[in-house]
Design an enzyme around this catalytic site. Sequence first.
Site, PDB file in Angstrom:
ATOM      1  N   LYS A   1      -7.465   2.546   5.764  1.00  0.00           N
ATOM      2  CA  LYS A   1      -7.434   2.181   7.190  1.00  0.00           C
ATOM      3  C   LYS A   1      -6.988   3.363   8.059  1.00  0.00           C
ATOM      4  O   LYS A   1      -7.615   3.674   9.058  1.00  0.00           O
ATOM      5  CB  LYS A   1      -6.480   0.990   7.431  1.00  0.00           C
ATOM      6  CG  LYS A   1      -6.835  -0.250   6.625  1.00  0.00           C
ATOM      7  CD  LYS A   1      -5.937  -1.431   6.969  1.00  0.00           C
ATOM      8  CE  LYS A   1      -4.491  -1.279   6.548  1.00  0.00           C
ATOM      9  NZ  LYS A   1      -4.261  -1.278   5.091  1.00  0.00           N
TER      10      LYS A   1
ATOM     11  N   ARG B   1      -0.554  -9.004  10.229  1.00  0.00           N
ATOM     12  CA  ARG B   1      -0.448  -9.202   8.790  1.00  0.00           C
ATOM     13  C   ARG B   1      -0.023 -10.631   8.442  1.00  0.00           C
ATOM     14  O   ARG B   1       0.095 -10.954   7.267  1.00  0.00           O
ATOM     15  CB  ARG B   1       0.599  -8.245   8.229  1.00  0.00           C
ATOM     16  CG  ARG B   1       0.009  -7.006   7.530  1.00  0.00           C
ATOM     17  CD  ARG B   1       1.165  -6.080   7.261  1.00  0.00           C
ATOM     18  NE  ARG B   1       1.013  -5.193   6.166  1.00  0.00           N
ATOM     19  CZ  ARG B   1       0.853  -3.888   6.290  1.00  0.00           C
ATOM     20  NH1 ARG B   1       0.707  -3.337   7.478  1.00  0.00           N
ATOM     21  NH2 ARG B   1       0.834  -3.118   5.222  1.00  0.00           N
TER      22      ARG B   1
ATOM     23  N   ARG C   1      -1.521   9.251  -3.479  1.00  0.00           N
ATOM     24  CA  ARG C   1      -1.061   9.495  -2.106  1.00  0.00           C
ATOM     25  C   ARG C   1       0.448   9.731  -2.091  1.00  0.00           C
ATOM     26  O   ARG C   1       0.942  10.595  -1.385  1.00  0.00           O
ATOM     27  CB  ARG C   1      -1.430   8.302  -1.223  1.00  0.00           C
ATOM     28  CG  ARG C   1      -1.080   8.503   0.243  1.00  0.00           C
ATOM     29  CD  ARG C   1      -1.641   7.412   1.120  1.00  0.00           C
ATOM     30  NE  ARG C   1      -0.818   6.215   1.117  1.00  0.00           N
ATOM     31  CZ  ARG C   1      -1.097   5.105   1.812  1.00  0.00           C
ATOM     32  NH1 ARG C   1      -2.205   5.039   2.533  1.00  0.00           N
ATOM     33  NH2 ARG C   1      -0.299   4.065   1.768  1.00  0.00           N
TER      34      ARG C   1
ATOM     35  N   ARG D   1       5.913   9.100   0.218  1.00  0.00           N
ATOM     36  CA  ARG D   1       6.270   7.717   0.608  1.00  0.00           C
ATOM     37  C   ARG D   1       6.798   6.975  -0.607  1.00  0.00           C
ATOM     38  O   ARG D   1       6.086   6.817  -1.598  1.00  0.00           O
ATOM     39  CB  ARG D   1       5.021   6.996   1.148  1.00  0.00           C
ATOM     40  CG  ARG D   1       4.863   7.097   2.635  1.00  0.00           C
ATOM     41  CD  ARG D   1       3.627   6.365   3.105  1.00  0.00           C
ATOM     42  NE  ARG D   1       3.703   4.926   2.933  1.00  0.00           N
ATOM     43  CZ  ARG D   1       2.818   4.076   3.435  1.00  0.00           C
ATOM     44  NH1 ARG D   1       1.797   4.537   4.138  1.00  0.00           N
ATOM     45  NH2 ARG D   1       2.941   2.782   3.246  1.00  0.00           N
TER      46      ARG D   1
ATOM     47  N   ARG E   1       3.552  -5.151  -2.651  1.00  0.00           N
ATOM     48  CA  ARG E   1       2.807  -5.101  -1.378  1.00  0.00           C
ATOM     49  C   ARG E   1       1.508  -5.893  -1.504  1.00  0.00           C
ATOM     50  O   ARG E   1       1.105  -6.583  -0.571  1.00  0.00           O
ATOM     51  CB  ARG E   1       2.542  -3.649  -0.979  1.00  0.00           C
ATOM     52  CG  ARG E   1       3.815  -2.998  -0.425  1.00  0.00           C
ATOM     53  CD  ARG E   1       3.802  -1.508  -0.616  1.00  0.00           C
ATOM     54  NE  ARG E   1       2.912  -0.818   0.279  1.00  0.00           N
ATOM     55  CZ  ARG E   1       2.457   0.424   0.056  1.00  0.00           C
ATOM     56  NH1 ARG E   1       2.831   1.088  -1.023  1.00  0.00           N
ATOM     57  NH2 ARG E   1       1.644   0.995   0.918  1.00  0.00           N
TER      58      ARG E   1
END
Length: 194
Positions: free
Chosen positions: A14, A89, A128, A134, A146
Amino acid sequence: MTNIVLFGKPGAGKGTQADFLKIKYNLFHISTGDLFRFNINNKTSLGNLAKTYLDNGDLVPDNVTIDMLKECVESNFKSDGFIFDGFPRTISQAKVLDKFLHQKKVSISAMISLEVDEEILIKRLINRGKISGRTDDMDESKIRNRFREYNMKTSILQDYYKKQNKFHGISGIGSIEEINSRLTKLIDSFYKND
Ligand code: AMP
C-alpha cells in the site's frame, strides 16, 4: 475530490503504491501507521500511547486513531483528494470516516484492495524489517498477530465497501511497476466513467 482507500494486509504494498499514486493523481497520502511512527519517534503523548500497540502488532484503539486521522484530513483539506493507507481498519473507523466526509460534502470514491497470500507477505515483511528496522516487521509472531487483527477486525470492511459498490480487488503480486499499472488502469477507468 478523489478519495481512495488503499486496502490490503500488512506488506501488501500500500505505501509503495501510494507513493506513485499521490504524484500521478495529485492526492494527499495519509498513512496512519506512518503518523503513529512519527509520533513514537518524536516521543509525543500520542506516540507514547500508541507504542505498545504497534510493538505488539495490535490495533491502536479507535478513538485515538480516529482523532488523529480527522486532524490530518482537516489540515490538508485543500488537496485534490486523499489516499487513505491503513485506515479504516475497523467498521467503526469506516463509519466515522463516511460521516466525517459526508459533513464535508465529499465521499470515498473507491476502496482498492491489493491481494497477496499471507506466506508471501511474511517473506516480504521479514525482508522489509531488515532494511527499515521496524520491530513489528522483524518478528514472525508479531507479523502473524497483525494478520490475526486484520482477519478479525479489518477484512470485513471489504463487505462494507462492496455494499456501497466501491470495492475493487486487484492482485498485489508482481513487480512494483506491474502493480502500479494495474492500479492506474483501474483508477483511470473511474475518471472515464465520471
Ligand atoms: P501499518 O504501517 O499500516 O502496517 O500500521 C502499523 C501499526 O500501526 C499497526 O499494526 C497498528 O498498531 C497501528 N495502526 C495503523 N493504522 C491503524 C488503524 N487504522 N487503526 C488502528 N491501529 C492502526
